[in-house]
Design an enzyme around this catalytic site. Structure first.
Site, PDB file in Angstrom:
ATOM      1  N   GLU A  40      -6.356  -5.087  10.031  1.00  0.00           N
ATOM      2  CA  GLU A  40      -4.740  -3.910  10.052  1.00  0.00           C
ATOM      3  C   GLU A  40      -5.656  -3.207  11.589  1.00  0.00           C
ATOM      4  O   GLU A  40      -6.530  -2.374  11.420  1.00  0.00           O
ATOM      5  CB  GLU A  40      -4.791  -2.973   9.003  1.00  0.00           C
ATOM      6  CG  GLU A  40      -4.414  -3.934   7.667  1.00  0.00           C
ATOM      7  CD  GLU A  40      -4.169  -2.334   7.047  1.00  0.00           C
ATOM      8  OE1 GLU A  40      -2.737  -2.846   6.418  1.00  0.00           O
ATOM      9  OE2 GLU A  40      -4.703  -1.545   6.895  1.00  0.00           O
ATOM     10  N   HIS A  76      -9.828   1.234   4.190  1.00  0.00           N
ATOM     11  CA  HIS A  76      -7.975   1.098   4.394  1.00  0.00           C
ATOM     12  C   HIS A  76      -9.444   2.202   6.449  1.00  0.00           C
ATOM     13  O   HIS A  76      -9.251   3.104   5.671  1.00  0.00           O
ATOM     14  CB  HIS A  76      -7.660   1.896   4.362  1.00  0.00           C
ATOM     15  CG  HIS A  76      -5.745   1.726   4.840  1.00  0.00           C
ATOM     16  ND1 HIS A  76      -5.779   2.313   5.253  1.00  0.00           N
ATOM     17  CD2 HIS A  76      -5.047   1.175   4.410  1.00  0.00           C
ATOM     18  CE1 HIS A  76      -4.751   2.557   5.929  1.00  0.00           C
ATOM     19  NE2 HIS A  76      -3.843   1.521   5.862  1.00  0.00           N
ATOM     20  N   GLU A 116      -7.590   4.663   7.783  1.00  0.00           N
ATOM     21  CA  GLU A 116      -7.428   5.581   6.748  1.00  0.00           C
ATOM     22  C   GLU A 116      -8.678   6.706   6.150  1.00  0.00           C
ATOM     23  O   GLU A 116      -8.788   7.831   6.412  1.00  0.00           O
ATOM     24  CB  GLU A 116      -6.079   6.003   5.294  1.00  0.00           C
ATOM     25  CG  GLU A 116      -4.526   5.873   6.681  1.00  0.00           C
ATOM     26  CD  GLU A 116      -3.061   5.919   6.336  1.00  0.00           C
ATOM     27  OE1 GLU A 116      -3.536   5.817   5.399  1.00  0.00           O
ATOM     28  OE2 GLU A 116      -2.516   5.337   6.799  1.00  0.00           O
ATOM     29  N   ASN A 164       1.168  -0.984   0.014  1.00  0.00           N
ATOM     30  CA  ASN A 164       0.008  -0.417   0.170  1.00  0.00           C
ATOM     31  C   ASN A 164       0.674   1.416  -0.280  1.00  0.00           C
ATOM     32  O   ASN A 164       1.766   1.697   0.963  1.00  0.00           O
ATOM     33  CB  ASN A 164      -0.608  -0.244   1.264  1.00  0.00           C
ATOM     34  CG  ASN A 164      -1.720   0.931   1.375  1.00  0.00           C
ATOM     35  OD1 ASN A 164      -1.627   1.897   0.262  1.00  0.00           O
ATOM     36  ND2 ASN A 164      -2.252   1.042   2.989  1.00  0.00           N
ATOM     37  N   TRP A 165       0.798   1.797  -1.371  1.00  0.00           N
ATOM     38  CA  TRP A 165       2.414   3.036  -1.215  1.00  0.00           C
ATOM     39  C   TRP A 165       1.425   4.395  -0.899  1.00  0.00           C
ATOM     40  O   TRP A 165       2.046   5.782  -0.650  1.00  0.00           O
ATOM     41  CB  TRP A 165       2.688   3.231  -2.772  1.00  0.00           C
ATOM     42  CG  TRP A 165       3.888   2.088  -3.067  1.00  0.00           C
ATOM     43  CD1 TRP A 165       4.022   1.789  -2.324  1.00  0.00           C
ATOM     44  CD2 TRP A 165       3.506   1.784  -4.282  1.00  0.00           C
ATOM     45  NE1 TRP A 165       4.862   0.833  -2.733  1.00  0.00           N
ATOM     46  CE2 TRP A 165       4.872   1.951  -4.417  1.00  0.00           C
ATOM     47  CE3 TRP A 165       3.602   2.316  -5.802  1.00  0.00           C
ATOM     48  CZ2 TRP A 165       6.060   0.506  -5.222  1.00  0.00           C
ATOM     49  CZ3 TRP A 165       4.934   1.643  -6.606  1.00  0.00           C
ATOM     50  CH2 TRP A 165       5.862   1.134  -6.945  1.00  0.00           C
ATOM     51  N   LYS A 166       0.171   4.237  -0.260  1.00  0.00           N
ATOM     52  CA  LYS A 166      -1.376   5.344   0.175  1.00  0.00           C
ATOM     53  C   LYS A 166      -0.430   6.304  -0.894  1.00  0.00           C
ATOM     54  O   LYS A 166      -0.482   6.683  -1.888  1.00  0.00           O
ATOM     55  CB  LYS A 166      -0.318   5.681   1.321  1.00  0.00           C
ATOM     56  CG  LYS A 166      -0.608   4.399   2.621  1.00  0.00           C
ATOM     57  CD  LYS A 166       0.004   4.697   3.744  1.00  0.00           C
ATOM     58  CE  LYS A 166      -0.312   3.772   4.117  1.00  0.00           C
ATOM     59  NZ  LYS A 166      -0.747   3.027   5.626  1.00  0.00           N
ATOM     60  N   GLY A 169       1.631   2.533  10.821  1.00  0.00           N
ATOM     61  CA  GLY A 169       2.254   3.357  10.539  1.00  0.00           C
ATOM     62  C   GLY A 169       3.199   4.096  12.522  1.00  0.00           C
ATOM     63  O   GLY A 169       3.221   4.990  11.835  1.00  0.00           O
ATOM     64  N   SER A 215       2.764  -1.802  11.015  1.00  0.00           N
ATOM     65  CA  SER A 215       4.244  -1.819  10.517  1.00  0.00           C
ATOM     66  C   SER A 215       4.407  -2.773  10.630  1.00  0.00           C
ATOM     67  O   SER A 215       5.722  -3.684  11.352  1.00  0.00           O
ATOM     68  CB  SER A 215       4.166  -1.938  12.145  1.00  0.00           C
ATOM     69  OG  SER A 215       3.532  -0.117  12.567  1.00  0.00           O
ATOM     70  N   GLY A 248       2.397  -1.532   4.526  1.00  0.00           N
ATOM     71  CA  GLY A 248       2.190   0.273   4.169  1.00  0.00           C
ATOM     72  C   GLY A 248       4.308   0.613   3.744  1.00  0.00           C
ATOM     73  O   GLY A 248       4.580   0.249   3.033  1.00  0.00           O
ATOM     74  N   GLY A 249       4.591   1.069   5.247  1.00  0.00           N
ATOM     75  CA  GLY A 249       6.036   2.241   5.069  1.00  0.00           C
ATOM     76  C   GLY A 249       7.761   0.688   4.257  1.00  0.00           C
ATOM     77  O   GLY A 249       7.924   1.774   3.275  1.00  0.00           O
TER      78      GLY A 249
HETATM   79  P1  PGA Z   1       2.204   0.226   7.896  1.00  0.00           P
HETATM   80  O1  PGA Z   1       1.054   0.212   7.207  1.00  0.00           O
HETATM   81  O2  PGA Z   1       3.114  -0.715   6.977  1.00  0.00           O
HETATM   82  O3  PGA Z   1       2.854   1.329   7.355  1.00  0.00           O
HETATM   83  O4  PGA Z   1       2.017  -0.038   8.599  1.00  0.00           O
HETATM   84  C1  PGA Z   1       0.084  -0.413   7.061  1.00  0.00           C
HETATM   85  C2  PGA Z   1      -0.684  -0.199   6.039  1.00  0.00           C
HETATM   86  O5  PGA Z   1      -1.574   1.121   5.946  1.00  0.00           O
HETATM   87  O6  PGA Z   1      -1.571  -0.718   5.061  1.00  0.00           O
END
Ligand code: PGA
Length: 241
Positions: free
Chosen positions: A163, A93, A95, A8-10, A169, A205, A226-227
């Site tokens: 999640e 998601h 967010e 997930n590159w956001k 994050g 994470s 994500g990150g």
């Molecule tokens: P993260 O993000 O790995 O940076 O915690 C995961 C996500 O939001 O899908």
């Protein structure tokens, strides 16, 4: 079931940065097992599609609207994602839920829209820290699954990503015990609802350092990352598991 390693590159990377990433990734796909899926931001979907054409690597959008077309300024159509060659769409998601006010009912409509054009919904669910501390994790997840999948086909393609909101994050990954227990609960809820053999990913994470202890757990069908998915090296190290 094949493990899925989803990125997930956001709202990171330009189309050029996405192309450069795939130039470096593609020669290394053979080092991984399982299915690799990338979720770039909407404006990078076409460059992603071009970069991944002819490869085994799958991709999808981070969001879609509940309608396929119409007067909906600024939205993304699942039909267009499909036409560009996408296979998946992330839906719900945390967010999207917290920053953009997406309701459980809207998420249900989005799942329906995705399945109507044969895109695989990757439905994200998860509890907040307050909910976990109050002991309501299972009931929160049950409510999300029941409401978000109210219009989903029981036999349609579907992936669920668990999640925990407090792990996204933050660098705070859920412990293997928490992941094992929660994934089991999710598998049971899905089974009771009539969804058979749904792949359940863990996200929050995930890093090369903690991936090995989580991927081997029962009911963990892969990761949503994500990150750590923004760099080829760390993504490959996770997907080698
Ligand atoms: P993260 O993000 O790995 O940076 O915690 C995961 C996500 O939001 O899908």
């Amino acid at each position: 079931m094949k493990k899925i390693f989803a990125a997930n590159w956001k709202l990171y990377k330009t189309p050029k940065e996405a192309r450069d990433f795939f130039v470096n990734l593609l020669p290394r796909v053979g080092e991984t097992s399982g299915e690799l899926v990338f979720f770039p931001s909407t404006i990078c979907l076409e460059s992603t599609s071009n970069s991944l054409k002819g490869s085994k690597v799958q991709w999808g959008a981070q969001n879609c609207y509940s309608k396929l077309q119409g007067a909906f300024t600024g939205e993304t159509s699942a039909q267009v994602v499909k036409e560009l060659g996408g296979s998946y769409v992330l839906i719900g998601h945390s967010e999207r839920r917290s920053l953009f006010g997406e309701s459980d009912a809207l998420i249900a409509d989005k799942v329906e829209a995705a399945q109507s054009v044969n895109l695989i919904p990757m439905l994200c669910i998860g509890e907040t820290l307050d909910e976990r501390e109050a002991g309501t994790t299972t009931s929160v997840l049950q409510r999300q699954l029941q409401q978000n999948l109210a219009k989903a086909h029981k036999n349609g393609a579907l992936v669920v990503a668990y999640e925990p909101v407090w792990a996204i994050g933050t660098g705070k990954v859920a412990s293997p015990e928490q992941v094992a227990e929660t994934h089991k609960a999710i598998a049971n809820i899905l089974e009771e609802m009539g969804f058979k053999n749904t792949n359940i990913l863990y996200g929050g994470s995930v890093k090369p350092e903690n991936a090995a202890s989580l991927i081997s757990l029962q009911h963990v069908g892969g990761f949503l990352i994500g990150g750590a998915s923004l760099e080829v090296e760390s993504f490959i190290r996770i997907a080698k598991n």
